[in-house]
Design a protein around this motif. Sequence first.
Motif, PDB file in Angstrom:
ATOM      1  N   TRP A 142      91.041 101.009  73.796  1.00  0.00           N
ATOM      2  CA  TRP A 142      91.961 101.188  74.730  1.00  0.00           C
ATOM      3  C   TRP A 142      92.970 100.067  75.127  1.00  0.00           C
ATOM      4  O   TRP A 142      92.379  99.245  75.635  1.00  0.00           O
ATOM      5  N   TYR A 149      93.988 101.525  66.950  1.00  0.00           N
ATOM      6  CA  TYR A 149      92.901 101.427  65.838  1.00  0.00           C
ATOM      7  C   TYR A 149      93.668 100.409  65.006  1.00  0.00           C
ATOM      8  O   TYR A 149      94.679 100.282  64.602  1.00  0.00           O
ATOM      9  N   GLU A 154      98.091 108.511  71.726  1.00  0.00           N
ATOM     10  CA  GLU A 154      97.929 108.922  73.157  1.00  0.00           C
ATOM     11  C   GLU A 154      98.700 107.933  74.185  1.00  0.00           C
ATOM     12  O   GLU A 154      97.947 107.469  75.209  1.00  0.00           O
ATOM     13  N   GLN A 178      99.735 102.409  78.617  1.00  0.00           N
ATOM     14  CA  GLN A 178      98.316 102.668  78.226  1.00  0.00           C
ATOM     15  C   GLN A 178      98.423 103.248  76.910  1.00  0.00           C
ATOM     16  O   GLN A 178      99.203 104.644  76.755  1.00  0.00           O
ATOM     17  N   TYR A 179      97.397 103.149  75.861  1.00  0.00           N
ATOM     18  CA  TYR A 179      97.320 103.875  74.840  1.00  0.00           C
ATOM     19  C   TYR A 179      95.948 103.509  74.091  1.00  0.00           C
ATOM     20  O   TYR A 179      95.392 102.491  74.360  1.00  0.00           O
ATOM     21  N   HIS A 180      95.725 104.364  72.932  1.00  0.00           N
ATOM     22  CA  HIS A 180      94.655 104.031  72.152  1.00  0.00           C
ATOM     23  C   HIS A 180      95.216 103.271  71.016  1.00  0.00           C
ATOM     24  O   HIS A 180      96.070 103.609  70.349  1.00  0.00           O
ATOM     25  N   THR A 231      95.849  98.491  77.749  1.00  0.00           N
ATOM     26  CA  THR A 231      96.762  98.704  78.791  1.00  0.00           C
ATOM     27  C   THR A 231      97.623  97.380  78.863  1.00  0.00           C
ATOM     28  O   THR A 231      97.140  96.150  78.918  1.00  0.00           O
ATOM     29  N   ARG A 239     100.723 106.547  77.516  1.00  0.00           N
ATOM     30  CA  ARG A 239     100.929 107.170  78.802  1.00  0.00           C
ATOM     31  C   ARG A 239     101.485 105.875  79.429  1.00  0.00           C
ATOM     32  O   ARG A 239     101.370 104.817  79.329  1.00  0.00           O
ATOM     33  N   HIS A 297      92.357  94.790  76.617  1.00  0.00           N
ATOM     34  CA  HIS A 297      91.776  95.627  75.380  1.00  0.00           C
ATOM     35  C   HIS A 297      90.374  96.239  75.866  1.00  0.00           C
ATOM     36  O   HIS A 297      89.664  95.325  76.507  1.00  0.00           O
ATOM     37  N   THR A 298      89.993  97.400  75.954  1.00  0.00           N
ATOM     38  CA  THR A 298      89.078  97.939  76.377  1.00  0.00           C
ATOM     39  C   THR A 298      88.185  98.816  75.134  1.00  0.00           C
ATOM     40  O   THR A 298      88.990  99.633  74.823  1.00  0.00           O
ATOM     41  N   THR A 339      86.362 101.046  72.459  1.00  0.00           N
ATOM     42  CA  THR A 339      85.790 102.249  72.707  1.00  0.00           C
ATOM     43  C   THR A 339      84.439 102.403  72.337  1.00  0.00           C
ATOM     44  O   THR A 339      83.891 101.444  71.620  1.00  0.00           O
ATOM     45  N   ARG A 366      88.771  99.626  67.380  1.00  0.00           N
ATOM     46  CA  ARG A 366      89.279 100.720  68.450  1.00  0.00           C
ATOM     47  C   ARG A 366      89.215 100.252  69.683  1.00  0.00           C
ATOM     48  O   ARG A 366      88.025  99.700  70.393  1.00  0.00           O
TER      49      ARG A 366
END
Length: 118
Positions: A91, A79, A62, A75-77, A93, A64, A110-111, A113, A89
Amino acid sequence: MDQAWKLEQHFWAELSEGRAAGFYARHMTSDGYVVLPSGVVERDELISRWEQHEPLTYELSEPRLLLVDGNVLVQYHAYADGSWLPNYRAWVTSLYTWEGADWALVFRQHTPTGEFAF
């Protein structure tokens, strides 16, 4: 802009081969830092810490990209999994700026999930 995303992918590839410290040494600005769930880690400390960690396996999804005043926000996800970081896991940025003849990482956050009522 796509070059900044390729650098992010390159970081994770190097991480999976035990070379994340080298990525930060080559591609991060001298005043750059990363915000992790455990706190803020500056460039020199990132380099030192990554030299002590085993590689991780990873998957990215994902992505962006956003151009902001000549800088690129990625920004992306992510794992990641390994002996010292199981089933992580988050998000992610990252902010890249043009420095010299290439993009340079200024900031990464890192945020993790999880549930959040919003």
